[in-house]
Write an enzyme that holds these catalytic residues in place. Structure first.
Site, mmCIF file in Angstrom:
data_model
loop_
_atom_site.group_PDB
_atom_site.id
_atom_site.type_symbol
_atom_site.label_atom_id
_atom_site.label_comp_id
_atom_site.label_asym_id
_atom_site.label_seq_id
_atom_site.Cartn_x
_atom_site.Cartn_y
_atom_site.Cartn_z
ATOM 1 N N TYR A 71 -0.862 29.157 80.840
ATOM 2 C CA TYR A 71 -1.576 30.412 81.103
ATOM 3 C C TYR A 71 -1.232 30.868 82.535
ATOM 4 O O TYR A 71 -1.294 30.079 83.485
ATOM 5 C CB TYR A 71 -3.084 30.189 80.938
ATOM 6 C CG TYR A 71 -3.902 31.311 81.506
ATOM 7 C CD1 TYR A 71 -3.777 32.607 81.004
ATOM 8 C CD2 TYR A 71 -4.788 31.102 82.557
ATOM 9 C CE1 TYR A 71 -4.508 33.653 81.544
ATOM 10 C CE2 TYR A 71 -5.520 32.143 83.095
ATOM 11 C CZ TYR A 71 -5.374 33.414 82.583
ATOM 12 O OH TYR A 71 -6.090 34.453 83.116
ATOM 13 N N ARG B 110 -28.351 25.580 91.820
ATOM 14 C CA ARG B 110 -26.899 25.351 91.869
ATOM 15 C C ARG B 110 -26.573 24.019 91.189
ATOM 16 O O ARG B 110 -25.604 23.904 90.445
ATOM 17 C CB ARG B 110 -26.370 25.366 93.315
ATOM 18 C CG ARG B 110 -24.910 25.013 93.368
ATOM 19 C CD ARG B 110 -24.146 25.302 94.659
ATOM 20 N NE ARG B 110 -24.915 25.530 95.841
ATOM 21 C CZ ARG B 110 -25.389 24.562 96.649
ATOM 22 N NH1 ARG B 110 -25.171 23.289 96.381
ATOM 23 N NH2 ARG B 110 -26.086 24.880 97.726
ATOM 24 N N ASP C 227 -6.215 21.941 78.050
ATOM 25 C CA ASP C 227 -6.848 23.261 77.996
ATOM 26 C C ASP C 227 -6.917 23.640 76.514
ATOM 27 O O ASP C 227 -5.906 23.922 75.882
ATOM 28 C CB ASP C 227 -6.006 24.265 78.802
ATOM 29 C CG ASP C 227 -6.656 25.653 78.845
ATOM 30 O OD1 ASP C 227 -7.452 25.968 77.950
ATOM 31 O OD2 ASP C 227 -6.345 26.418 79.786
ATOM 32 N N LYS D 118 -13.583 33.114 75.874
ATOM 33 C CA LYS D 118 -12.829 33.423 74.654
ATOM 34 C C LYS D 118 -13.641 33.032 73.413
ATOM 35 O O LYS D 118 -14.692 33.595 73.193
ATOM 36 C CB LYS D 118 -11.461 32.731 74.738
ATOM 37 C CG LYS D 118 -10.753 32.952 76.092
ATOM 38 C CD LYS D 118 -10.313 34.371 76.244
ATOM 39 C CE LYS D 118 -9.972 34.840 77.641
ATOM 40 N NZ LYS D 118 -9.563 33.963 78.676
HETATM 41 C C1 LIG Z 1 -5.555 29.232 78.085
HETATM 42 C C2 LIG Z 1 -6.425 29.797 79.154
HETATM 43 N N1 LIG Z 1 -6.916 28.985 80.111
HETATM 44 C C3 LIG Z 1 -7.697 29.451 81.110
HETATM 45 C C4 LIG Z 1 -8.006 30.788 81.203
HETATM 46 C C5 LIG Z 1 -8.850 31.295 82.360
HETATM 47 O O1 LIG Z 1 -10.141 31.579 81.952
HETATM 48 P P1 LIG Z 1 -11.077 32.711 82.622
HETATM 49 O O2 LIG Z 1 -10.419 34.014 82.366
HETATM 50 O O3 LIG Z 1 -12.375 32.517 81.899
HETATM 51 O O4 LIG Z 1 -11.164 32.370 84.071
HETATM 52 C C6 LIG Z 1 -7.528 31.677 80.237
HETATM 53 C C7 LIG Z 1 -7.843 33.122 80.341
HETATM 54 O O5 LIG Z 1 -7.219 33.947 79.703
HETATM 55 C C8 LIG Z 1 -6.712 31.169 79.191
HETATM 56 O O6 LIG Z 1 -6.204 31.985 78.243
#
Ligand SMILES: Cc1ncc(COP(=O)(O)O)c(C=O)c1O
Length: 381
Positions: A98, A46, A170, A195
């Site tokens: 998001y 972990r 982000d 992504k």
């Molecule tokens: C801009 C953005 N931040 C965070 C996330 C969350 O990531 P995850 O789906 O890997 O938990 C996403 C997911 O679509 C996203 O598009």
């Protein structure tokens, strides 16, 4: 080392026991100790796993950071970052965030007494009006989803520094190939590695990078204490995906530009949102902070018909109708009926998210096939 070389080599050495060029998948939960407390730097998985450590080092180098941490999802990374705060602290976040981050902030962390303000980050007067003695963090996402607005990272970070806020960017939509927020003085950069970093739509993972030792120590402590770590198999897959990040991103950008231009010239298409257009409202900011403009595009139909947009999405053959983005394959989404369906129609229309808005994650297929696909689907509606 330059970006492509780092993407292939950073954090990775040939395996010391066999010389294997690829970092092994250390599928283990624990490590044998020579005597109590005497081990080779790994005590329990972990806390640390060698496959994950290689990935964390590689990701840190790609964002020009000293430290990296990986998580079982992008939301896992965001969760750890908010846990830096205590009840009563306030966060100022981008208004078109998001949806999953918005949900976690408002439905999970608000219960623990953390206060979130969602502000249009082009409006610095609004930021000045919102900040107060309890504000501790600024949360920026750029480009935004699905309207492809570009927020000025340097300016936002300068605002955060002025008020001693932790600045978090982000960077999921851009990837470190297109922009490096830490070079613009941000404290923490986070990613949904699901992504572009993974790039093959086969892993869910999150990551964060920072050069601030104090923040890193706190975040590593939170991660080990709360446990949202990815497994070694997934770490291996992202490590492998990263080896072509620079090649994929170049192709995403080239295809994105060609698709954006094709759509803009099409008689049935209304607006096309892509920061590479010289008349995009934030084009100058995009040019300043991004190396290219990416493969994420949103567009509307002149008819602005909900049904026609839905039919168009279904008529596409190469673009697959699915949530997510950033993989080698092209995807299409209809936010009004998919990701943003829970937002009342009047609210989403105010932000430009009209009934016919479609979002494309342009993949790296042959561009002629992508354009023919969009052309044949547009013919049908
Ligand atoms: C801009 C953005 N931040 C965070 C996330 C969350 O990531 P995850 O789906 O890997 O938990 C996403 C997911 O679509 C996203 O598009």
């Amino acid at each position: 080392m330059r970006f492509g070389t780092k993407a292939i080599h950073a954090g990775q050495e040939p395996d010391p026991t066999t010389g294997a060029i690829m970092t092994p998948i250390y599928q283990t939960s624990t490590y044998v100790q020579e005597s109590p407390g005497v081990h080779k730097g790994y005590a329990y998985a972990r806390g640390k796993n060698p496959t994950r450590v290689a990935l964390e080092r590689c990701l840190a180098e790609l964002e020009n950071a000293k430290y990296g941490l990986c998580f079982s999802s992008g939301m896992g990374a965001a969760d750890a970052i908010i846990k830096l705060l205590v009840p009563g602290d306030e966060v100022i976040a981008t208004d078109d965030l998001y949806g999953g981050s918005y949900r976690m902030f408002t439905k999970v962390f608000a219960k623990y007494g953390i206060v979130f303000h969602f502000v249009d980050m082009h409006d610095f007067d609004a930021l000045e009006r919102t900040v107060n003695a309890k504000t501790k963090m600024l949360w920026v996402e750029t480009p935004t989803n699905p309207m492809m607005k570009i927020i000025d990272i340097e300016r936002s970070v300068a605002f955060a520094k002025k008020y001693n806020l932790i600045s978090v960017i982000d960077n999921t939509f851009a990837s470190p190939y297109l922009q490096n927020p830490l070079d613009m003085n941000a404290d923490i950069v986070m990613h949904s590695a699901t992504k572009y970093l993974g790039g093959h739509s086969d892993v869910v993972m999150g990551a964060l990078m920072t050069s601030n030792k104090d923040l890193y120590d706190q975040l590593a402590f939170i991660t080990n204490s709360c446990g949202p770590v990815p497994g070694p198999q997934d770490s291996f897959l992202v490590l492998r995906g990263l080896k072509t990040l620079h090649l994929r991103m170049k192709a995403h950008c080239e295809n994105g530009k060609a698709v954006a231009e094709f759509l803009r010239a099409h008689p049935k298409v209304g607006k096309v949102y892509w920061p590479g257009f010289a008349d995009h409202p934030n084009h100058e900011v995009a040019k300043k902070q991004m190396r290219d403009f990416g493969g994420m595009i949103s567009f509307t139909l002149k008819s602005d018909s909900f049904e026609q947009a839905s039919e168009l999405a279904q008529a596409l053959r190469v673009f697959a109708l699915a949530e997510s983005l950033g993989g080698v394959e092209s995807l299409v989404g209809h936010p009004a009926s998919m990701t943003h369906a829970s937002i009342p129609r009047e609210e989403r229309i105010k932000t430009g998210l009209v009934d016919s808005l479609l979002r494309l994650s342009v993949g790296v297929e042959d561009i002629e096939d992508l354009i023919e696909d969009l052309g044949q689907a547009l013919e049908k509606v």
